[in-house]
Scaffold this active site. Structure first.
Site, PDB file in Angstrom:
ATOM      1  N   ALA A  76       0.353 -48.968 -19.450  1.00 37.31           N
ATOM      2  CA  ALA A  76       0.541 -47.691 -20.128  1.00 37.31           C
ATOM      3  C   ALA A  76       2.019 -47.321 -20.063  1.00 37.31           C
ATOM      4  O   ALA A  76       2.661 -47.499 -19.029  1.00 37.31           O
ATOM      5  CB  ALA A  76      -0.290 -46.617 -19.429  1.00 37.31           C
ATOM      6  N   HIS A  92       3.529 -41.796 -31.992  1.00 35.06           N
ATOM      7  CA  HIS A  92       3.720 -43.176 -32.462  1.00 35.06           C
ATOM      8  C   HIS A  92       4.132 -43.183 -33.940  1.00 35.06           C
ATOM      9  O   HIS A  92       5.009 -43.940 -34.341  1.00 35.06           O
ATOM     10  CB  HIS A  92       2.445 -44.003 -32.270  1.00 35.06           C
ATOM     11  CG  HIS A  92       2.260 -44.511 -30.874  1.00 35.06           C
ATOM     12  ND1 HIS A  92       3.032 -45.518 -30.356  1.00 35.06           N
ATOM     13  CD2 HIS A  92       1.415 -44.137 -29.890  1.00 35.06           C
ATOM     14  CE1 HIS A  92       2.648 -45.759 -29.100  1.00 35.06           C
ATOM     15  NE2 HIS A  92       1.674 -44.928 -28.799  1.00 35.06           N
TER      16      HIS A  92
END
Lengths: 175, 175, 175
Positions: free
Chosen positions: B12, B53
């Protein structure tokens, strides 16, 4: 023979066991190899996992020993020169802690037994310290003990490999 | 073209998505690239992450497809030669498990679709097996399935890269 | 002097602190080094761990500063050229979050302070993103913040090393 001993580190389902088996079979060069299994089947999930590992080895000329607790004794009883795979140190450490044995004494005995074995040896261990700090105190103690054992054995052996997605990264020595 | 396919592994917030995008843009050499997003926005936290993102890709000539479940179908529908980024396989696997689909069948279909694609392809996946064994049985099954998928795809592709702190370690092939 | 700064990443009990100390002592070439400890002893377990780290440094010519929260200030107050080890960034980030400070502002201040220091510097950080997604939302936020900080500092320094079982994998620069 330091260069004949390897520590294979990796996460769960990283392909470390398969990689370790291939490596030992290469080092063993045709000699029958000893597979020391440390897993204890405590439930169906574990039983299935153990069976799956056996299927992969089946008919490949391995002899299997089970040593959930007395891993140092199992190593000491091997014939001189016998190629041996230990899968895995982290499950053995779990068993030692659950049986409330002295962890430091057990790890010292293991290091001595690994150093004394004179044939090719590959030991598999989990890397368990790369997640969030566990909330459970026992899990933290286990994580610490597993990390220390990995560090200690990494000094003892000639080759250390980290496996991810079945692929090796060499940390020490050469493949 | 095996060497045109890459698996990018990482934890992550390891910088794996940013690294994968840079790599695909280089391989794509100016052709418009397809970004296959597998995330489903189930809550505000996820929505924020997806938006973040998108902001990074914005105005960079990407075309975005959403494929939370039918990732094999999305790949099969691409134009021949289209450069494609899949972000990420581990979220897709989560969606497959939560939808109670057949995990083995889905993973096989994915491998076939990845093998069949004839353009540059970069697939991002999480490495999730390097922490303590989860207490939750579903989490353990997920961890096993994710690890197996990573191993299987690592065999399929020509290049495998592990990313930590935004920096690559090459496990297979060359950058 | 970018090449004089190093980020050492690793898991719990990976040997990252010992490796970092050895590296800084080499870079320091005999000059007295500053050890900035960010740990706060909240319970006996932590106190024991801190004591263990001190024992390893004892009588090796270190000067210890404690900076659980004002790490940027501690760095700014160092003499020019002083070799410094920060152990570790992830505990500092934990302290910042528990004290409900502004994480982004604190991380920016840290990056500026690290960039401004003109002597050899080694910063230790945990990689915490390689396990299963934590169920706890605070743990997820922490994991994200820790990963981002590692990525940002990796850009700032000339050398990044990942440590497993006490052994280094170089991600950036050279040892």
């Amino acid at each position: 023979m330091r260069s004949g001993k390897t520590l294979v580190l990796g996460g769960a389902r990283s392909g470390k066991s398969g990689f370790a088996e291939t490596l030992l079979l290469r080092d063993a060069a045709g000699t029958t190899s000893v597979y020391i299994a440390t897993a204890e089947a405590r439930d169906d999930e574990m039983r299935a996992r153990i069976a799956q590992h056996r299927i992969r080895r089946d008919g490949q000329g391995w002899r299997t020993l089970e040593a959930p607790l007395d891993l140092p004794g199992a190593l000491a009883g091997l014939a001189p020169g016998a190629p041996v795979l230990i899968d895995c140190l982290t499950l053995w450490l779990t068993n030692v802690m659950l049986a409330q044995r002295d962890v430091d004494a057990a790890c010292t005995a293991l290091r001595v037994a690994i150093a004394a074995h004179d044939g090719p040896l590959v030991a598999v261990a989990n890397e368990v310290g790369l997640g969030i700090v566990p909330e459970n105190a026992l899990a933290r103690r286990f994580r610490d003990a597993a990390g220390r054992l990995n560090q200690d054995l990494a000094k003892e052996v000639g080759r250390v490999v980290f496996v991810a997605a079945g692929l090796p990264l060499v940390l020490k020595g050469a493949l």
